[in-house]
Design an enzyme around this catalytic site. Structure first.
Site, PDB file in Angstrom:
ATOM      1  N   HIS A  11       0.827  -1.207   0.000  1.00  0.00           N
ATOM      2  CA  HIS A  11       0.000   0.000   0.000  1.00  0.00           C
ATOM      3  C   HIS A  11       0.858   1.253   0.000  1.00  0.00           C
ATOM      4  CE1 HIS A  11       0.635   0.859   4.315  1.00  0.00           C
ATOM      5  NE2 HIS A  11       0.465  -0.438   4.526  1.00  0.00           N
ATOM      6  N   CYS A  16       2.796  -4.946   6.711  1.00  0.00           N
ATOM      7  CA  CYS A  16       2.523  -4.650   5.307  1.00  0.00           C
ATOM      8  C   CYS A  16       3.768  -4.116   4.610  1.00  0.00           C
ATOM      9  CB  CYS A  16       1.395  -3.626   5.190  1.00  0.00           C
ATOM     10  SG  CYS A  16      -0.232  -4.318   5.565  1.00  0.00           S
TER      11      CYS A  16
END
Length: 168
Positions: A102, A118
């Site tokens: 992301h 992440c």
């Protein structure tokens, strides 16, 4: 028999599928399409080695201006830590909504081990990546210092073996 023999002589660069490779030791993400590296970017990964899972996974979810559920922050909000794009994959039996690649509202974190698991990218970079990968694309996350081309070739050979086992 002729098809099986051809497998050993065909270049491994023929499936045309997209593969992302994330190297946690160099904090880089590369993308291969049809055997060619078409994208490379610095990324941030988990604070500890265990936080960003290693292995081969599949993209399950893509979102523009993702909503940050944990702190109820809408997509597009400057305080949203997910940035402008979400590319979620199925690590550890999840559905693509827990682990992902992301954007970020903290570009200074790129190139470091700082996330909760992440893979963060600058928003401009994740927007380019978003347009290159599709749901069901594969992602390999590793600490392997092998050349990316070697990692890609190993993955490509595995794709061929699976194809011939299913269709053989």
């Amino acid at each position: 028999m002729i098809i099986l023999s051809a497998y050993f002589f065909i270049s491994p660069v023929v499936t045309g599928e997209t593969l992302m490779i994330v190297n946690k030791s160099s904090h880089e993400l590369v993308v291969y399409q049809s055997g060619e590296q078409v994208f490379q970017s610095k990324v941030a990964t988990g604070k500890t080695k265990e936080l960003t899972p290693e292995g081969e996974f599949t993209v399950k979810v893509k979102a523009v201006e993702p909503y940050y559920r944990k702190d109820d922050i809408p997509g597009g909000d400057p305080d949203n830590p997910l940035g402008s794009r979400w590319i979620g994959f199925d690590a550890e039996g999840t559905d693509g909504r827990i682990y992902g690649v992301h954007g970020t509202n903290k570009p200074s974190s790129i190139g470091k081990a700082v996330s909760a698991g992440c893979i963060r990218m600058e928003n401009k970079q994740v927007e380019k990546l978003y347009n290159l990968v599709e749901e069901e694309s594969d992602i390999i996350i590793t600490r392997d210092d092998s050349e990316y081309e070697k990692i890609y070739e190993k993955w490509e050979k595995k794709q061929w073996k699976e194809f011939f086992n299913v269709n053989g």
